[in-house]
Motif scaffolding. Structure first.
Motif, PDB file in Angstrom:
ATOM      1  N   SER A 183       0.861  -1.187   0.000  1.00 37.62           N
ATOM      2  CA  SER A 183       0.000   0.000   0.000  1.00 37.62           C
ATOM      3  C   SER A 183       0.896   1.236   0.000  1.00 37.62           C
ATOM      4  N   TYR A 184       0.238   2.401  -0.084  1.00 41.50           N
ATOM      5  CA  TYR A 184       0.949   3.686  -0.122  1.00 41.50           C
ATOM      6  C   TYR A 184       0.225   4.658   0.807  1.00 41.50           C
ATOM      7  N   SER A 185       0.999   5.549   1.442  1.00 43.43           N
ATOM      8  CA  SER A 185       0.420   6.561   2.344  1.00 43.43           C
ATOM      9  C   SER A 185       0.745   7.941   1.797  1.00 43.43           C
ATOM     10  N   TRP A 186      -0.330   8.726   1.476  1.00 43.55           N
ATOM     11  CA  TRP A 186      -0.180  10.071   0.908  1.00 43.55           C
ATOM     12  C   TRP A 186      -0.506  11.116   1.968  1.00 43.55           C
ATOM     13  N   THR A 187       0.221  12.232   1.958  1.00 42.77           N
ATOM     14  CA  THR A 187      -0.150  13.410   2.748  1.00 42.77           C
ATOM     15  C   THR A 187      -0.245  14.602   1.806  1.00 42.77           C
ATOM     16  N   LEU A 188      -1.174  15.524   2.111  1.00 38.94           N
ATOM     17  CA  LEU A 188      -1.481  16.657   1.244  1.00 38.94           C
ATOM     18  C   LEU A 188      -1.305  17.965   2.006  1.00 38.94           C
ATOM     19  N   PRO A 189      -1.121  19.086   1.278  1.00 42.43           N
ATOM     20  CA  PRO A 189      -1.068  20.394   1.950  1.00 42.43           C
ATOM     21  C   PRO A 189      -2.369  20.682   2.696  1.00 42.43           C
ATOM     22  N   SER A 190      -2.302  21.589   3.649  1.00 48.66           N
ATOM     23  CA  SER A 190      -3.453  21.932   4.488  1.00 48.66           C
ATOM     24  C   SER A 190      -4.645  22.354   3.646  1.00 48.66           C
ATOM     25  N   GLY A 191      -5.798  21.768   3.943  1.00 47.01           N
ATOM     26  CA  GLY A 191      -7.037  22.142   3.275  1.00 47.01           C
ATOM     27  C   GLY A 191      -7.316  21.371   2.002  1.00 47.01           C
ATOM     28  N   TRP A 192      -6.335  20.658   1.449  1.00 44.50           N
ATOM     29  CA  TRP A 192      -6.554  19.862   0.246  1.00 44.50           C
ATOM     30  C   TRP A 192      -7.387  18.620   0.597  1.00 44.50           C
ATOM     31  N   THR A 193      -8.122  18.107  -0.378  1.00 47.97           N
ATOM     32  CA  THR A 193      -8.910  16.896  -0.160  1.00 47.97           C
ATOM     33  C   THR A 193      -8.510  15.829  -1.172  1.00 47.97           C
ATOM     34  N   GLY A 194      -8.606  14.559  -0.744  1.00 51.12           N
ATOM     35  CA  GLY A 194      -8.264  13.429  -1.590  1.00 51.12           C
ATOM     36  C   GLY A 194      -7.663  12.317  -0.747  1.00 51.12           C
ATOM     37  N   THR A 195      -7.987  11.065  -1.047  1.00 56.09           N
ATOM     38  CA  THR A 195      -7.440   9.917  -0.322  1.00 56.09           C
ATOM     39  C   THR A 195      -7.084   8.828  -1.315  1.00 56.09           C
ATOM     40  N   SER A 196      -6.083   8.004  -0.947  1.00 59.63           N
ATOM     41  CA  SER A 196      -5.695   6.865  -1.769  1.00 59.63           C
ATOM     42  C   SER A 196      -4.721   6.000  -0.992  1.00 59.63           C
ATOM     43  N   THR A 197      -4.757   4.684  -1.247  1.00 65.13           N
ATOM     44  CA  THR A 197      -3.736   3.774  -0.730  1.00 65.13           C
ATOM     45  C   THR A 197      -2.984   3.107  -1.885  1.00 65.13           C
ATOM     46  N   THR A 198      -3.187   3.620  -3.104  1.00 65.88           N
ATOM     47  CA  THR A 198      -2.485   3.105  -4.279  1.00 65.88           C
ATOM     48  C   THR A 198      -1.358   4.061  -4.649  1.00 65.88           C
TER      49      THR A 198
END
Length: 477
Positions: A183-198
């Protein structure tokens, strides 16, 4: 299949014994004991004591067949385990089993005789197996291949995607697949939206820039993070106050403006219905229509348009354009009231009636004002026969429309056979248009085009022989 012995105590007076076995069992005896080979059926073993008078009452003994246990079901537990990690494996309980035999890969530790085992790995992959046991034997083995993971995945490659994005835009980012990652773990800048484990993620940008990061993960942990700095381009802010008249007259030219907006590359203006004029700058020049409504403006950049700024404007209808007719030597305005007469562009104090008696030759116009304070001016009327009776009037000059948008018509009728010269002067007296030696004997009409000139007041000079006629021409006012 087992060989089993059964017996009863000796019975007084008995001369023999009769045994019966469950179906499928084998063995015979007439004594107090019998050795039997067990068949595949449970049932009853019976025996009677006999003498010359007959058999005794039957004595019976219930026996149950016990089989080798069935093969255990699937082994539950992780097929991948980290070096040095501890994992519990289990199976569903097997009917008739009294214990279980577990085997582990070489070097693993842990023991159990139940339906579960807790094992600790070393660095060796292999197979975990289990069999069910009872007094009749051991079942077929169930097994599970297990892989020992000795390290976390490597750092992902470069993140692919835009590093400069617009506020609120949809974006997609990805990395190449990482060997061994589950799997993969993503982090985004503050206030951004979106999720994924690919290895890819769809996102929506907020107003804040920052850094996107991603790690590759497996059962043993996470890799070092790959990162991509992101800059967010914001929509322009709302413009400041719109300056300009909020009460206007129909057909007048109005200018509205705002202060420059930081980051704007252009501006979008809207007007009430029927108004004319366009602009992509901080100011708008527009000719008012008859409809009241909002003037709006928004600032633009490469990401789109920011919030609108509004200014409500009330438009008052202008009176109809007045015309001047000649009745019995008098000049008559088409407007019943609101008249103000001008001679050679100068106001004629007190001359506010519908009718005016000209006393000198020259250019006469009438300006009409309605109840809203809006005005319209007539075309200039040239008087060349002041003091002459109406029967002697045989010459005239008309200019229409006046005011105009850049085109107007000169219409004349002269008795003279002299040639006509036409000149247009600006307010400083500079000649900006000329046409010479025109034949005007009888009726004459010519359209003049000054669309290339700014909106302003101009002076028209018509020369016929030694006579010069002067009048005012208004463009765009």
């Amino acid at each position: 299949g087992a060989s089993e012995s059964y017996s009863v105590p000796s019975v007084s007076g008995a001369t023999s014994y009769t045994w019966t076995l469950p179906s499928g069992w084998t063995g015979t005896s007439t004594t107090t004991n019998i050795t039997a080979t067990v068949g595949n059926s449970s049932g009853f073993i019976t025996v009677t004591a006999n003498n010359a008078c007959g058999p005794s009452v039957i004595d019976s003994f219930a026996v149950t067949i016990v089989t080798t246990p069935a093969q255990p079901g699937a082994i539950l537990g992780g097929s991948q385990i980290c070096q040095g990690g501890t994992q519990t494996y289990s199976i569903a309980a097997v009917p008739t089993a009294t214990s279980y035999v577990w085997t582990l890969p070489v070097g693993w530790t842990g023991s159990s005789t139940t339906d579960s085992i807790t094992a600790t790995t070393n660095g060796t992959s292999g197979t975990i197996s289990v069999a069910a046991v009872n007094s009749c034997g051991t079942s077929t083995v169930q097994s599970l291949a297990v892989t020992v993971i000795t390290s976390v995945p490597p750092t992902p490659g470069s993140i692919v995607g835009s590093d400069t994005v617009c506020q609120g835009s949809s974006q997609s980012y990805s990395v190449p697949l990482v060997t061994g990652a589950t799997s993969y773990s993503w982090t985004l800048p503050s206030g951004w939206t979106g999720t994924s484990t690919t290895n890819s993620i769809p996102v929506t940008a907020s107003t804040t820039g920052g850094t996107i990061t991603v790690t590759a993960d497996d059962a043993c942990g996470s890799s070092a993070a790959a990162s991509l700095p992101i800059t967010v381009t914001l929509l322009p802010p709302q413009p400041g106050a719109i300056t300009g008249n909020i009460t206007v007259c129909q057909a007048t030219t109005q200018v509205y403006s705002i202060s420059p907006v930081a980051g704007a590359t252009g501006y979008t203006w809207t007007k009430p219905g029927g108004w004319t004029g366009t602009s992509t700058t901080t100011s708008l020049s527009t000719v008012a229509g008859s409809t009241s409504g909002n003037i709006t403006v928004s600032a633009m950049n490469g990401c789109g348009s920011g919030p609108l700024k509004y200014l409500y404007v009330t438009a008052n209808a202008a009176p109809p354009v007045p015309t001047i007719s000649v009745v019995g030597g008098n000049l008559v305005s088409s407007a019943v009231s609101g008249n103000q007469w001008y001679f050679n562009t100068a106001i004629m104090p007190g001359e506010t009636n519908q009718t005016l008696t000209p006393t000198q030759n020259g250019s006469y116009t009438v300006v009409v004002t309605n109840g809203s304070g809006c005005t319209r001016s007539s075309a200039a009327h040239i008087v060349t026969n002041a003091g002459i009776s109406s029967a002697e009037i045989k010459e005239y000059i008309k200019i229409y429309p006046n005011p105009n948008a850049g085109k107007f018509t000169i219409e004349t009728e002269f008795k003279s056979t002299e040639k006509l010269s036409i000149h247009i002067l600006d307010i400083t007296g500079k000649n900006i248009y000329g046409d010479e030696n025109l034949n005007v004997s009888g009726k004459f009409s010519k359209e003049i085009n000054i669309e290339n000139l700014p909106n302003a007041v101009y002076f028209l000079e018509l020369s016929v022989g030694s006579d010069i006629y002067k009048m005012m021409v208004v463009k765009g006012l």
